[in-house]
Every structure is written in structure tokens, then in C-alpha cells.
Design a protein around this motif. Structure first.
Motif, PDB file in Angstrom:
ATOM      1  N   VAL A  90       1.010  -1.194   0.047  1.00 51.87           N
ATOM      2  CA  VAL A  90       0.190  -0.058   0.272  1.00 51.87           C
ATOM      3  C   VAL A  90       0.828   1.043  -0.476  1.00 51.87           C
ATOM      4  O   VAL A  90       1.946   1.590   0.470  1.00 51.87           O
ATOM      5  N   GLU A  91       0.382   2.999  -0.534  1.00 50.98           N
ATOM      6  CA  GLU A  91       1.076   3.507  -0.618  1.00 50.98           C
ATOM      7  C   GLU A  91       0.368   4.721   0.551  1.00 50.98           C
ATOM      8  O   GLU A  91       1.086   5.120   0.777  1.00 50.98           O
ATOM      9  N   PHE A  92      -1.195   4.228   1.074  1.00 51.77           N
ATOM     10  CA  PHE A  92      -1.221   4.991   2.420  1.00 51.77           C
ATOM     11  C   PHE A  92      -2.301   4.286   2.859  1.00 51.77           C
ATOM     12  O   PHE A  92      -2.543   2.889   2.904  1.00 51.77           O
ATOM     13  N   LEU A  93      -1.983   4.571   4.171  1.00 50.47           N
ATOM     14  CA  LEU A  93      -3.108   3.967   5.010  1.00 50.47           C
ATOM     15  C   LEU A  93      -4.088   4.935   6.303  1.00 50.47           C
ATOM     16  O   LEU A  93      -3.449   6.153   6.415  1.00 50.47           O
ATOM     17  N   ILE A  94      -4.444   4.379   6.344  1.00 52.99           N
ATOM     18  CA  ILE A  94      -5.441   5.252   6.606  1.00 52.99           C
ATOM     19  C   ILE A  94      -5.981   4.432   8.151  1.00 52.99           C
ATOM     20  O   ILE A  94      -6.495   3.373   7.551  1.00 52.99           O
ATOM     21  N   ILE A  95      -5.597   4.919   9.157  1.00 51.30           N
ATOM     22  CA  ILE A  95      -5.954   4.119  10.184  1.00 51.30           C
ATOM     23  C   ILE A  95      -6.556   4.861  12.000  1.00 51.30           C
ATOM     24  O   ILE A  95      -6.380   5.879  12.054  1.00 51.30           O
ATOM     25  N   GLY A  96      -7.545   3.618  11.992  1.00 58.22           N
ATOM     26  CA  GLY A  96      -8.317   4.496  13.219  1.00 58.22           C
ATOM     27  C   GLY A  96      -8.046   3.312  14.385  1.00 58.22           C
ATOM     28  O   GLY A  96      -8.298   2.037  14.047  1.00 58.22           O
ATOM     29  N   ALA A  97      -7.071   4.509  15.160  1.00 57.88           N
ATOM     30  CA  ALA A  97      -6.299   3.272  15.818  1.00 57.88           C
ATOM     31  C   ALA A  97      -6.743   2.177  17.195  1.00 57.88           C
ATOM     32  O   ALA A  97      -8.289   3.217  17.233  1.00 57.88           O
ATOM     33  N   ILE A  98      -6.148   1.413  17.446  1.00 52.60           N
ATOM     34  CA  ILE A  98      -7.260   0.916  19.097  1.00 52.60           C
ATOM     35  C   ILE A  98      -6.486   1.025  20.022  1.00 52.60           C
ATOM     36  O   ILE A  98      -6.547   1.872  20.470  1.00 52.60           O
ATOM     37  N   GLY A  99      -4.710   1.271  19.998  1.00 51.95           N
ATOM     38  CA  GLY A  99      -3.897   1.481  20.929  1.00 51.95           C
ATOM     39  C   GLY A  99      -3.360   2.645  20.152  1.00 51.95           C
ATOM     40  O   GLY A  99      -2.547   2.460  19.598  1.00 51.95           O
ATOM     41  N   ASN A 100      -3.399   3.574  21.001  1.00 48.14           N
ATOM     42  CA  ASN A 100      -3.351   4.822  20.467  1.00 48.14           C
ATOM     43  C   ASN A 100      -1.546   5.231  20.206  1.00 48.14           C
ATOM     44  O   ASN A 100      -1.224   5.575  20.407  1.00 48.14           O
ATOM     45  N   THR A 101      -1.102   4.171  21.320  1.00 50.94           N
ATOM     46  CA  THR A 101       0.330   4.133  21.339  1.00 50.94           C
ATOM     47  C   THR A 101       0.965   2.951  21.267  1.00 50.94           C
ATOM     48  O   THR A 101       2.436   2.864  20.932  1.00 50.94           O
ATOM     49  N   SER A 102       0.637   2.863  20.546  1.00 51.80           N
ATOM     50  CA  SER A 102       0.770   0.788  19.936  1.00 51.80           C
ATOM     51  C   SER A 102       1.423   0.862  18.687  1.00 51.80           C
ATOM     52  O   SER A 102       2.345   0.006  18.288  1.00 51.80           O
ATOM     53  N   LEU A 103       1.443   1.567  18.157  1.00 55.97           N
ATOM     54  CA  LEU A 103       1.660   2.076  16.564  1.00 55.97           C
ATOM     55  C   LEU A 103       2.832   2.335  16.283  1.00 55.97           C
ATOM     56  O   LEU A 103       2.899   2.132  14.938  1.00 55.97           O
ATOM     57  N   GLY A 104       4.130   2.184  17.323  1.00 57.06           N
ATOM     58  CA  GLY A 104       5.418   3.031  16.728  1.00 57.06           C
ATOM     59  C   GLY A 104       6.322   2.545  15.954  1.00 57.06           C
ATOM     60  O   GLY A 104       6.561   2.711  14.384  1.00 57.06           O
ATOM     61  N   GLU A 105       5.890   0.906  15.836  1.00 55.00           N
ATOM     62  CA  GLU A 105       6.645   0.139  15.137  1.00 55.00           C
ATOM     63  C   GLU A 105       6.163  -0.219  14.018  1.00 55.00           C
ATOM     64  O   GLU A 105       7.052  -0.042  12.976  1.00 55.00           O
ATOM     65  N   VAL A 106       5.752  -0.915  13.790  1.00 59.50           N
ATOM     66  CA  VAL A 106       5.086  -1.021  12.267  1.00 59.50           C
ATOM     67  C   VAL A 106       4.614   0.749  11.583  1.00 59.50           C
ATOM     68  O   VAL A 106       4.925   0.282  10.825  1.00 59.50           O
ATOM     69  N   LEU A 107       4.653   1.535  11.735  1.00 65.63           N
ATOM     70  CA  LEU A 107       4.419   3.374  10.929  1.00 65.63           C
ATOM     71  C   LEU A 107       6.130   2.799  10.530  1.00 65.63           C
ATOM     72  O   LEU A 107       5.832   4.153   9.522  1.00 65.63           O
ATOM     73  N   SER A 108       6.801   3.032  11.448  1.00 66.03           N
ATOM     74  CA  SER A 108       7.767   3.576  11.325  1.00 66.03           C
ATOM     75  C   SER A 108       8.639   2.911   9.625  1.00 66.03           C
ATOM     76  O   SER A 108       9.120   2.513   9.311  1.00 66.03           O
ATOM     77  N   ASP A 109       7.865   1.275  10.214  1.00 67.64           N
ATOM     78  CA  ASP A 109       8.409   0.240   8.483  1.00 67.64           C
ATOM     79  C   ASP A 109       7.604   0.757   7.202  1.00 67.64           C
ATOM     80  O   ASP A 109       8.081   0.714   6.820  1.00 67.64           O
ATOM     81  N   ALA A 110       6.359   1.608   8.463  1.00 75.63           N
ATOM     82  CA  ALA A 110       5.574   1.803   6.404  1.00 75.63           C
ATOM     83  C   ALA A 110       5.932   3.385   5.844  1.00 75.63           C
ATOM     84  O   ALA A 110       6.798   3.251   4.995  1.00 75.63           O
ATOM     85  N   LYS A 111       6.500   3.864   7.114  1.00 76.96           N
ATOM     86  CA  LYS A 111       7.195   5.435   7.097  1.00 76.96           C
ATOM     87  C   LYS A 111       9.037   5.104   6.297  1.00 76.96           C
ATOM     88  O   LYS A 111       9.402   5.907   4.485  1.00 76.96           O
ATOM     89  N   ASN A 112       9.300   3.996   6.218  1.00 78.93           N
ATOM     90  CA  ASN A 112      10.446   3.425   5.540  1.00 78.93           C
ATOM     91  C   ASN A 112      10.329   3.133   4.122  1.00 78.93           C
ATOM     92  O   ASN A 112      10.603   2.961   3.768  1.00 78.93           O
ATOM     93  N   LYS A 113       9.003   2.266   3.830  1.00 74.06           N
ATOM     94  CA  LYS A 113       8.669   2.135   2.588  1.00 74.06           C
ATOM     95  C   LYS A 113       7.852   3.295   1.869  1.00 74.06           C
ATOM     96  O   LYS A 113       7.143   2.677   1.337  1.00 74.06           O
ATOM     97  N   GLY A 114       8.458   4.850   2.617  1.00 72.41           N
ATOM     98  CA  GLY A 114       7.468   5.626   1.545  1.00 72.41           C
ATOM     99  C   GLY A 114       5.604   5.175   1.446  1.00 72.41           C
ATOM    100  O   GLY A 114       5.395   6.400   1.506  1.00 72.41           O
ATOM    101  N   VAL A 115       4.884   4.954   2.614  1.00 67.15           N
ATOM    102  CA  VAL A 115       3.817   5.179   2.931  1.00 67.15           C
ATOM    103  C   VAL A 115       3.723   6.505   3.436  1.00 67.15           C
ATOM    104  O   VAL A 115       4.199   6.713   4.530  1.00 67.15           O
ATOM    105  N   THR A 116       2.446   6.783   3.147  1.00 68.01           N
ATOM    106  CA  THR A 116       1.573   8.282   3.844  1.00 68.01           C
ATOM    107  C   THR A 116       0.149   7.630   4.846  1.00 68.01           C
ATOM    108  O   THR A 116      -0.048   7.006   4.609  1.00 68.01           O
TER     109      THR A 116
END
Ligand code: BGC
Length: 369
Positions: A90-116
Motif C-alpha cells: 500500500v502507498e497510503f494507510l488510513i488508520i482508526g487506531a485501537i491503542g493510541n501508543t502501540s503503532l510506533g514500530e509498524v508505522l516506522s516500517d511503513a514510513k521506511n517504505k514511503g507510505v503516507t
């Protein structure tokens, strides 16, 4: 040049930028297909079900590919779903989060791959990787709820009566909860200080009033406990409730304790989300008397417009840059206005606008079902 501007703006040279760099100028929009992962929190509450389908349809109508998943209020499930979306390209992620502080790691991976990354309705905290936030004026939600209580009880600076109120707030791991609660408390505060509003339980902070995962059963249990402990001989005049599911849990506890909806002894109860079952109670006078409507069609449109703008090579429109700090930075946000809904205006606001039909309201099940 667009490429540089976007690279600077997002602070990364990710896949989208890389694919741009790889192609000639006029080919930009062909390369950026808008492939979007939509990670929603739960199917238990109507709004997220409606929005997931709405987001998918709007994106697909633009010719974009989509993946839609529901985490069912389980943080590890949502993380794994987001990871699969990233792996699917995916090039974009639209996220309605469950745990507001739990997504750091997975989003870091997304960002490394250029995902908005678009934080959808609930702000994702403690990560530098959120690009945009699409939501409502969440503080105003609490203001509207408290104003409903003030108006129904006829409270004013000059009134002399005293009213007993109890307070409920949302899930502690949802960033919105504090905004709803703060808006409500700031609005009720002058009457608490003047002694016109009393909170017999003395549970006035966010933590003791919170409802983990917005669970109606937990709200019912807490209300039952409060009724047992404080209202054997005392009237209860109002309950500040942040969300329709919680409001219905509160009503269930009241009914189980022999309070009669519609009678003079039944407390004023607020809500949020204009869910069919709650609108039915508002219309028929059988439970809560208010809900705050957040037109999720407009929210879906805002999020999709963000994707569309970036695919088209421009910067998404935002209307707030200084309210929502996620611990790393203020997130560029587009905030919509919530609307107060009661028996008097529900037709105009939610039926006439095409959000829900009168039949859907009438046919809604009376309980949590
Ligand atoms: C949303 C509310 C919703 C609640 C429970 C919050 O983040 O802003 O609209 O009532 O979650 O789903």
C-alpha cells in the motif's frame, strides 16, 4: 519541483517519491495508484462499519485499490493487519487506531517504505511517522454533551436547585477520550464550583470514569455499582456519557434498578455517534435524550481527499496545525464540526441529510442485541 517539495514535507524519500523519481514527469499519476490500506478499530459500533465501507467505495470510485480490515479492539491484531497491508505494497494507510501508543514500530516500517499515514478520527501518539490527521473538533463534542445537561436541567447562574450527576468517559487508550471529557468538564465546572452540580460518587477524574474499549457492558457494571452505592435514597438527575454504546449500557443498569425511561425520575443522558438504536431511544423517549452527530461521510471525504491530493501531486488541505500534538509534533489536521442531536432536530440533521432512514431508526433493536 513537486518531488522535492513532497520529499521535504514528509521528511522521507519513500516508495511514492522513489516511483516518481523513476518515471518521467507526465507519468506521475499513473505511477501513484493510490493503493490504500484502511485499518478500522471494530465492527461492534455502527459508525466504523459505515465508514469502512464508505472509505472503500470512495477510493475504489477513484480507481484506487483498497484493503479494509477491522482489528476488533485487539491491538496485536491491528498491528498485524497493518503489517500485511504494508507487505502488500500500500502507498497510503488510513488508520482508526485501537491503542493510541502501540503503532510506533509498524508505522516506522511503513514510513521506511514511503507510505503516507493518515490518522483517522483517533490520533496516533508517540511516533514521528503520522503525516495527517482527519477528525472532528473532539473538545466540542464534550461541550455539546454538557450543554445538553445544563439546558435540560434548567441550570443557570441564578438557579438555586442542586442536581446529582455522574460522569463517564471513554477508553483511556483513545486520545479522543480526554478531549471529550475535558470539553464536558470545562463546561460543567462553573456549576460544580457553585455547588449547583454535585457528583455523589466523587469520581471526577478521567481514569475512574473511563470505559476500557468503550465497552457498554463495563459502563452498565459501573452504573449499577454507582446506583447501589450512592442512589438508594438519592435522585440521579443526569449522566454525562461520551458514546451511544456507553449510554445504552447506562440505561440498561438504570432499568434493571427500576428507573422508568420517560418518567420524571429518569436522568438526562448524553451520547455520541447517532447510532440507530440510540436515535430510536431519543425519538421515543426511552433512554438517552441526546447524541452528538459526527457526519462520518464528511470525514471519509476528508481522508480520501488527502489521498487524492497526494496522488495528484499536491499538498492535502488542512484547517488546523496547532491543536493535536502527538508527542513528536503537531499533526496537520482537518477538523470537522460535531452537531448536537435531540428529539427536536434528529429528522433534519440525520434523516433529511440522508445519513439514516426513519425506518432504520424505527427498526433498530431496542437493546445491545
Ligand atoms: C470516536 C467516537 C466513538 C468512540 C467509540 C472515538 O474515538 O471518536 O466517535 O464513539 O471512539 O468507538
Amino acid at each position: 519541483m513537486r518531488l522535492n517539495r513532497r520529499g521535504l514535507l514528509f521528511g522521507t524519500a519513500g516508495a511514492a517519491a522513489a516511483s516518481l523519481a523513476a518515471c518521467g514527469k507526465g507519468e506521475e499519476s499513473k505511477q501513484l495508484t493510490g493503493h490504500t490500506g484502511i485499518a478500522m478499530p471494530t465492527t461492534v459500533s455502527d459508525r466504523w462499519v459505515i465508514e469502512g465501507a464508505d472509505l472503500e467505495k470512495r477510493l475504489q470510485d477513484l480507481g484506487y485499490k483498497t484493503i479494509l480490515e477491522y482489528g476488533e479492539d485487539d491491538v496485536p491484531t491491528q498491528i498485524q493487519q497493518i503489517q500485511s497491508m504494508i507487505d502488500a505494497g500500500v502507498e497510503f494507510l488510513i488508520i482508526g487506531a485501537i491503542g493510541n501508543t502501540s503503532l510506533g514500530e509498524v508505522l516506522s516500517d511503513a514510513k521506511n517504505k514511503g507510505v503516507t499515514i493518515i490518522s483517522y478520527d483517533r490520533l496516533i501518539l508517540e511516533t514521528p511517522d503520522v503525516d495527517y490527521y482527519a477528525s472532528f473538533d473532539n473538545y466540542q463534542v464534550g461541550v455539546l454533551q454538557a450543554k445538553h445537561i445544563i439546558s435540560r436541567l434548567g441550570l443557570s447562574q441564578d438557579s438555586t436547585e442542586t442536581f446529582n450527576i455522574e460522569l463517564f468517559s471513554g477508553s483511556l487508550d483513545d486520545n479522543n477520550s480526554q478531549y471529550f471529557f475535558q470539553g464536558g468538564m470545562d463546561t460543567l465546572e462553573p456549576f460544580i464550583y457553585s455547588g449547583q452540580i454535585v457528583i455523589p460518587s466523587n469520581e471526577t477524574e478521567q481514569e475512574p470514569t473511563s470505559t476500557q474499549q468503550w465497552d457498554p457492558k463495563l459502563a452498565r457494571e459501573r452504573m449499577a455499582r454507582l446506583l447501589d452505592d450512592f442512589y438508594k435514597d438519592e435522585p440521579l438527575h443526569a449522566v454525562l456519557s461520551p458514546y451511544d454504546g456507553i449510554s445504552r449500557g447506562i440505561v440498561e443498569a438504570l432499568v434493571a434498578a427500576d428507573f422508568e425511561p420517560g418518567s420524571d425520575d429518569f436522568p438526562v443522558i448524553t451520547g455520541q455517534d447517532a447510532e440507530a438504536r440510540s436515535l430510536k431511544a431519543i425519538k421515543e423517549g426511552t433512554g438517552q435524550s441526546e447524541t452528538v452527530f459526527k457526519d462520518t461521510r464528511n470525514l471519509a471525504e476528508v481522508a480520501v481527499n488527502m489521498v487524492k491530493a497526494i496522488v495528484g501531486g499536491s499538498t492535502p488541505e488542512v484547517n488546523d496545525n496547532g491543536t493535536y500534538d502527538n508527542g513528536f509534533k503537531f499533526i496537520p489536521s482537518f477538523l470537522l464540526e460535531p452537531v448536537d442531536v435531540t428529539a427536536e432536530n434528529y429528522q433534519e440533521i440525520v434523516v433529511d441529510s440522508g445519513y439514516i432512514t426513519e425506518e432504520e431508526i424505527d427498526n433498530a433493536p431496542a437493546d445491545e442485541g
